[in-house]
Write a protein that holds these residues in place. Sequence first.
Motif, PDB file in Angstrom:
ATOM      1  N   VAL A  89     111.598  45.154  51.243  1.00 12.60           N
ATOM      2  CA  VAL A  89     110.515  45.562  50.344  1.00 12.60           C
ATOM      3  C   VAL A  89     110.579  47.083  50.183  1.00 12.60           C
ATOM      4  O   VAL A  89     110.825  47.813  51.154  1.00 12.60           O
ATOM      5  N   SER A  90     110.359  47.563  48.953  1.00 14.38           N
ATOM      6  CA  SER A  90     110.459  49.009  48.695  1.00 14.38           C
ATOM      7  C   SER A  90     109.305  49.763  49.363  1.00 14.38           C
ATOM      8  O   SER A  90     108.230  49.202  49.618  1.00 14.38           O
ATOM      9  N   VAL A  91     109.565  51.024  49.620  1.00 16.89           N
ATOM     10  CA  VAL A  91     108.556  51.871  50.255  1.00 16.89           C
ATOM     11  C   VAL A  91     107.296  51.945  49.394  1.00 16.89           C
ATOM     12  O   VAL A  91     106.178  51.875  49.897  1.00 16.89           O
ATOM     13  N   LYS A 139      99.283  47.362  61.306  1.00 19.23           N
ATOM     14  CA  LYS A 139      99.808  47.740  59.986  1.00 19.23           C
ATOM     15  C   LYS A 139     101.198  48.361  60.126  1.00 19.23           C
ATOM     16  O   LYS A 139     102.065  48.175  59.275  1.00 19.23           O
ATOM     17  N   ARG A 140     101.406  49.076  61.198  1.00 17.96           N
ATOM     18  CA  ARG A 140     102.717  49.701  61.424  1.00 17.96           C
ATOM     19  C   ARG A 140     103.792  48.632  61.607  1.00 17.96           C
ATOM     20  O   ARG A 140     104.865  48.699  61.018  1.00 17.96           O
ATOM     21  N   GLU A 149     101.596  50.510  48.704  1.00 21.77           N
ATOM     22  CA  GLU A 149     100.533  49.947  47.868  1.00 21.77           C
ATOM     23  C   GLU A 149      99.831  48.782  48.576  1.00 21.77           C
ATOM     24  O   GLU A 149      98.604  48.701  48.584  1.00 21.77           O
ATOM     25  N   VAL A 150     100.599  47.894  49.191  1.00 21.05           N
ATOM     26  CA  VAL A 150     100.031  46.737  49.886  1.00 21.05           C
ATOM     27  C   VAL A 150      99.140  47.181  51.050  1.00 21.05           C
ATOM     28  O   VAL A 150      98.046  46.646  51.255  1.00 21.05           O
ATOM     29  N   LEU A 151      99.604  48.176  51.794  1.00 20.73           N
ATOM     30  CA  LEU A 151      98.854  48.639  52.965  1.00 20.73           C
ATOM     31  C   LEU A 151      97.756  49.637  52.617  1.00 20.73           C
ATOM     32  O   LEU A 151      96.936  49.984  53.478  1.00 20.73           O
ATOM     33  N   GLY A 152      97.756  50.125  51.379  1.00 23.23           N
ATOM     34  CA  GLY A 152      96.729  51.089  50.964  1.00 23.23           C
ATOM     35  C   GLY A 152      96.905  52.449  51.609  1.00 23.23           C
ATOM     36  O   GLY A 152      95.919  53.094  52.000  1.00 23.23           O
ATOM     37  N   THR A 180     102.832  59.032  54.311  1.00 19.97           N
ATOM     38  CA  THR A 180     102.387  58.456  55.584  1.00 19.97           C
ATOM     39  C   THR A 180     103.356  57.362  56.025  1.00 19.97           C
ATOM     40  O   THR A 180     103.737  57.274  57.190  1.00 19.97           O
ATOM     41  N   LEU A 181     103.754  56.550  55.076  1.00 19.35           N
ATOM     42  CA  LEU A 181     104.684  55.467  55.381  1.00 19.35           C
ATOM     43  C   LEU A 181     106.038  56.016  55.829  1.00 19.35           C
ATOM     44  O   LEU A 181     106.615  55.545  56.808  1.00 19.35           O
TER      45      LEU A 181
END
Length: 187
Positions: free
Chosen positions: A161-163, A149-150, A168-171, A176-177
């Motif tokens: 792609v915006s933060v 995922k990272r 949202e995509v990664l849940g 955290t991001l």
Amino acid sequence: MNDLLGYARVSTSDQDPALQHDALTAAGCFRVWTDTASGTKTQRPHLDAVLDALRPGDTLVVWRLDRLGRSLPHLIELITTLGDRGIGFRSLTETIDTSTPGGKLVFHMFGALAEFEHNLIKERTTAGLAAARARGRIGGRPPTLTPAKRRQALKMREDGVSVGEIAEVLGIGRSTLYRTLFAAVDA
């Protein structure tokens, strides 16, 4: 003033506080407040009410210590606060009366035992954490982001792609991001 104010507590509505009321009235309490709540509950409106009604020189009277405090440290904190306000405390069953030298001694012994217990728990916790670290355990929650995922987050960010969308995509949460992105830059 020097009034005796009583406090009674039963755990459930099935229990009858009459025994406590009778004992508190016989001890000279002119009024008794009663809660129906588990001893572990922090919300006890009638306890709050009696604590508000107490004035310097008054004495709070309970039938037994376990009717008042959730735990020994809580009980000690509560009675110490009363003492600081010039209010006495009396427990009928344990025959503790903080307005007497003997009652103060017993109460301070309880306080010393509670502090000793707290220090033992702290010592055991520290030793347990050190032993776990020695075995390679880091502790804490597992990371939210797997290495895959990272990598996906870094690739998506490179693609513009915006933060918020990546999170949202990664849940995952945005914070955290951000930590992940900044860790990647620092690495």
